[in-house]
Design a protein around this motif. Structure first.
Motif: not given
Ligand code: URA
Length: 215
Positions: A45, A84, A95, A101, A122, A124, A126-127, A157
């Motif tokens: 992340e 990340n 976050d 991002l 990935t 988590g 977000f990824s 994650h």
């Protein structure tokens, strides 16, 4: 430019990047770490407190757990590239925001192009959302999918598994599948397939009773 030179250039660009507000709290940027020819790239992340101090990814508690997970997959940190989705620490470990991002994405894309890994893991949501938008991690974790020219495996994650112990068996099981998934990806991409030590031992075990039966 070689892949190493490209990664060094990206790290330099990241260290002076002012594309989003996260640079304001930056002590050290955290571009990512690992060899330019890594076959597996992990994408988390964003840097936390310790990463912001040291300029290296996953060096805090989540990083220690990631090291254990890698060891159980028979992989060392020296073999993989760890990055990340955002390269500077979000304040208070909040976050990352959509605009952060978006602002950081071209650094990550440049890293992926330079490394050209067979697999992206990935870590988590977000990824994961970068590669598989709208997916639910609880539904697809550990399942390898082809995304464009490479394979993506969404995983929980490590920090989530540390804070929610019921997730721990799932993340352990997902990492245990990684060596076989890497061979599957290599075969599909026409890269060299490697028989792991674990598989060799299993094959030898299978052959033993047959040899004994002959006498
Ligand atoms: N968590 C992340 O997602 N990345 C790091 O580098 C450290 C903790």
């Amino acid at each position: 430019m070689t892949a190493e030179e490209m990664l060094a250039q990206i790290a330099k660009d990241v260290s002076v990047c002012t594309n989003c507000a996260l640079h304001e709290g930056r002590k050290k940027s955290v571009p990512g770490d690992g060899p330019a020819d890594a076959e597996i790239m992990f994408i988390g992340e964003g840097p936390g407190f310790h990463e912001n101090e040291q300029g290296r990814p996953f060096v805090g508690a989540a990083g220690k757990f990631l090291d254990q997970l890698l060891a159980q997959a028979g992989v060392t940190r020296a073999e993989v590239f760890i990055a990340n989705v955002v390269k500077c620490r979000p304040p208070g470990n909040r976050d990352p925001l959509p605009e952060e991002l978006a602002a950081c994405d071209f650094h990550l894309e440049a890293q992926i192009r330079a490394i050209n890994p067979s697999i992206i893991v990935t870590l988590g949501r977000f990824s994961m959302n970068k590669f598989i938008p709208g997916a639910k991690i609880s539904a697809i974790h550990g399942q390898m999918q082809k995304v464009g020219e490479r394979f993506v495996i969404p995983m929980f994650h490590p920090a989530a598994a540390l804070h929610q112990p019921p997730l721990k068996p799932s993340i352990l099981a997902d990492f245990a599948k990684l060596p076989d998934q890497l061979n599957e990806a290599r075969a599909a991409l026409g890269r060299k397939v490697v028989i792991t030590k674990k598989k060799e031992a299993a094959v030898q075990q299978d052959e033993k009773p047959k040899q004994l039966n002959m006498f």
